[in-house]
Scaffold this motif. Structure first.
Motif, PDB file in Angstrom:
ATOM      1  N   MET A  20      38.584 -23.699  -9.818  1.00 38.58           N
ATOM      2  CA  MET A  20      38.692 -24.448  -8.550  1.00 38.58           C
ATOM      3  C   MET A  20      39.861 -25.430  -8.558  1.00 38.58           C
ATOM      4  N   GLN A  21      40.470 -25.631  -9.708  1.00 39.61           N
ATOM      5  CA  GLN A  21      41.599 -26.573  -9.772  1.00 39.61           C
ATOM      6  C   GLN A  21      42.898 -25.934  -9.286  1.00 39.61           C
ATOM      7  N   GLU A  22      42.978 -24.584  -9.348  1.00 44.93           N
ATOM      8  CA  GLU A  22      44.220 -23.945  -8.894  1.00 44.93           C
ATOM      9  C   GLU A  22      44.001 -22.505  -8.424  1.00 44.93           C
ATOM     10  N   LYS A  23      43.333 -21.712  -9.260  1.00 43.81           N
ATOM     11  CA  LYS A  23      43.304 -20.262  -9.016  1.00 43.81           C
ATOM     12  C   LYS A  23      42.754 -19.870  -7.647  1.00 43.81           C
ATOM     13  N   GLY A  69      35.886 -33.257  -2.513  1.00 44.89           N
ATOM     14  CA  GLY A  69      37.138 -34.006  -2.454  1.00 44.89           C
ATOM     15  C   GLY A  69      38.053 -33.758  -3.639  1.00 44.89           C
ATOM     16  N   MET A  70      38.071 -32.514  -4.125  1.00 42.03           N
ATOM     17  CA  MET A  70      38.909 -32.214  -5.300  1.00 42.03           C
ATOM     18  C   MET A  70      40.391 -32.369  -4.962  1.00 42.03           C
ATOM     19  N   GLU A  71      41.155 -32.838  -5.922  1.00 41.62           N
ATOM     20  CA  GLU A  71      42.592 -33.032  -5.723  1.00 41.62           C
ATOM     21  C   GLU A  71      43.273 -31.728  -5.351  1.00 41.62           C
ATOM     22  N   SER A  72      42.793 -30.610  -5.933  1.00 40.33           N
ATOM     23  CA  SER A  72      43.416 -29.307  -5.640  1.00 40.33           C
ATOM     24  C   SER A  72      43.327 -29.029  -4.139  1.00 40.33           C
ATOM     25  N   ALA A  73      42.174 -29.330  -3.540  1.00 34.14           N
ATOM     26  CA  ALA A  73      41.992 -29.091  -2.102  1.00 34.14           C
ATOM     27  C   ALA A  73      42.914 -29.998  -1.296  1.00 34.14           C
ATOM     28  N   LYS A  74      43.003 -31.261  -1.728  1.00 33.17           N
ATOM     29  CA  LYS A  74      43.847 -32.205  -0.981  1.00 33.17           C
ATOM     30  C   LYS A  74      45.309 -31.770  -1.013  1.00 33.17           C
ATOM     31  N   SER A  75      45.789 -31.377  -2.184  1.00 33.45           N
ATOM     32  CA  SER A  75      47.218 -31.048  -2.250  1.00 33.45           C
ATOM     33  C   SER A  75      47.532 -29.720  -1.559  1.00 33.45           C
ATOM     34  N   VAL A  76      46.582 -28.770  -1.594  1.00 36.41           N
ATOM     35  CA  VAL A  76      46.827 -27.484  -0.920  1.00 36.41           C
ATOM     36  C   VAL A  76      46.824 -27.666   0.600  1.00 36.41           C
ATOM     37  N   LEU A  77      45.937 -28.523   1.097  1.00 40.45           N
ATOM     38  CA  LEU A  77      45.777 -28.660   2.548  1.00 40.45           C
ATOM     39  C   LEU A  77      46.735 -29.669   3.174  1.00 40.45           C
ATOM     40  N   ARG A  78      47.344 -30.526   2.349  1.00 42.30           N
ATOM     41  CA  ARG A  78      48.239 -31.568   2.884  1.00 42.30           C
ATOM     42  C   ARG A  78      49.340 -31.000   3.795  1.00 42.30           C
ATOM     43  N   PRO A  79      50.019 -29.925   3.400  1.00 40.26           N
ATOM     44  CA  PRO A  79      51.091 -29.415   4.270  1.00 40.26           C
ATOM     45  C   PRO A  79      50.606 -28.938   5.641  1.00 40.26           C
ATOM     46  N   PHE A  80      49.295 -28.772   5.787  1.00 37.74           N
ATOM     47  CA  PHE A  80      48.780 -28.281   7.070  1.00 37.74           C
ATOM     48  C   PHE A  80      48.439 -29.404   8.041  1.00 37.74           C
ATOM     49  N   SER A  81      48.712 -30.667   7.635  1.00 39.13           N
ATOM     50  CA  SER A  81      48.312 -31.782   8.496  1.00 39.13           C
ATOM     51  C   SER A  81      49.057 -31.733   9.831  1.00 39.13           C
ATOM     52  N   ARG A  82      50.326 -31.305   9.810  1.00 41.87           N
ATOM     53  CA  ARG A  82      51.094 -31.238  11.063  1.00 41.87           C
ATOM     54  C   ARG A  82      50.506 -30.162  11.992  1.00 41.87           C
ATOM     55  N   VAL A  83      50.086 -29.068  11.382  1.00 41.87           N
ATOM     56  CA  VAL A  83      49.468 -27.996  12.164  1.00 41.87           C
ATOM     57  C   VAL A  83      48.152 -28.489  12.776  1.00 41.87           C
ATOM     58  N   MET A  84      47.390 -29.245  11.997  1.00 45.98           N
ATOM     59  CA  MET A  84      46.111 -29.769  12.478  1.00 45.98           C
ATOM     60  C   MET A  84      46.332 -30.720  13.651  1.00 45.98           C
ATOM     61  N   LEU A  85      47.328 -31.581  13.512  1.00 36.70           N
ATOM     62  CA  LEU A  85      47.646 -32.508  14.604  1.00 36.70           C
ATOM     63  C   LEU A  85      48.016 -31.750  15.870  1.00 36.70           C
TER      64      LEU A  85
END
Ligand code: SF4
Ligand code: SF4
Length: 246
Positions: free
Chosen positions: A87-90, A125-141
């Motif tokens: 769950m950390q990357e794969k 709230g795993m860090e892996s989820a936060k970093s993977v989803l961060r680039p999608f914040s503009r799309v979400m907005l």
């Protein structure tokens, strides 16, 4: 003669050469139970022959250090440490194409199981989820404010550098080209198409009721606050529009 009571089960799991804090067994069990508790789990995991057909047909396995067979085996054998590690990357390598589900002789859905693990990673709230989803914040907005995920004005040479020579196509006069499309709802570059207020407000209700916004709050509290403000404004606008109709 007394026997010392010892166990081979480690209380804390961690890479001895890593600076990351070890994860307690209780936490590992909680994460696994959350994955298992999902209604879809029993439909998507029926056993595993370890045959590797899923991995042989998986596009992500060709390019990344990822194997759907490994994911299924980790869950089937209840390998708590391995599940947490994956769950950390794969799990973020899966393309969700479900070729694996169509091929598995056991009727498993490795891609579906990956989705359950992703949802659990978000819930915790795993860090892996936060970093993977961060680039999608503009799309979400964009989605919250316009009802569309992407609009022509988001396609810039900087944003799509990986298009290589094709990047020249996005330098085209988009305003002019859009106005040539017969549907008036497409005569804008700020949205992919126009979504009316009522539809947007209905979408907000769905996201609230299904827990999408709760997940967002866990992953990115600032974005959640911005999005909540936009939703409030849109709901006020919709109420005003309804009042005007009376
Ligand atoms: S999940 Fe299915 S296809 Fe993949 S290794 Fe197990 S039995 Fe084979
Ligand atoms: S759904 Fe994921 S695991 Fe399954 S074949 Fe597609 S990329 Fe591979």
């Amino acid at each position: 003669m007394s026997h010392s009571s010892s166990t081979r089960i480690q209380e804390y799991i961690g890479d001895p050469v890593s600076e990351d804090a070890p994860v307690g067994r209780e936490k590992l069990e909680e994460i696994f139970q959350d994955i298992q508790a999902d209604l879809r789990y029993d439909h998507e995991l029926n056993g595993c022959l370890n045959c590797g057909i899923c991995t042989a047909t998986c596009p992500a396995a060709h390019y990344y250090d990822f194997s759907p067979r490994e994911i299924v085996q980790l869950l089937w054998t209840e390998n708590l440490e391995g599940i947490h590690d994956a769950m950390q990357e794969k799990i973020w390598s899966c393309a969700q194409c479900y070729t694996c589900a169509a091929r598995c002789p056991f009727g498993n859905s490795p891609g579906g199981l990956v989705m359950l693990m992703r949802e659990t990673a978000i819930k915790h709230g795993m860090e892996s989820a936060k970093s993977v989803l961060r680039p999608f914040s503009r799309v979400m907005l964009k989605l919250i404010s316009t009802g569309n995920q992407l609009s022509p004005d988001m396609i810039t040479p900087d944003g799509f550098a990986d298009w290589g020579p094709n990047v020249s196509k996005i330098d085209a006069p988009l305003e002019t080209l859009r106005k040539a499309i017969p549907m008036p709802t497409l005569h804008t570059t700020k949205t992919a198409w126009e979504v009316n207020l009522k539809t947007s407000v209905e979408l907000y209700t769905i996201w609230e009721e299904t827990g999408v916004l709760d997940s967002l709050e866990i992953i990115d509290e600032n974005l959640f606050d911005v999005i909540s403000d936009i939703m409030d404004e849109k709901r006020d606008d919709y109420d005003d529009w309804l009042d005007e109709q009376d």
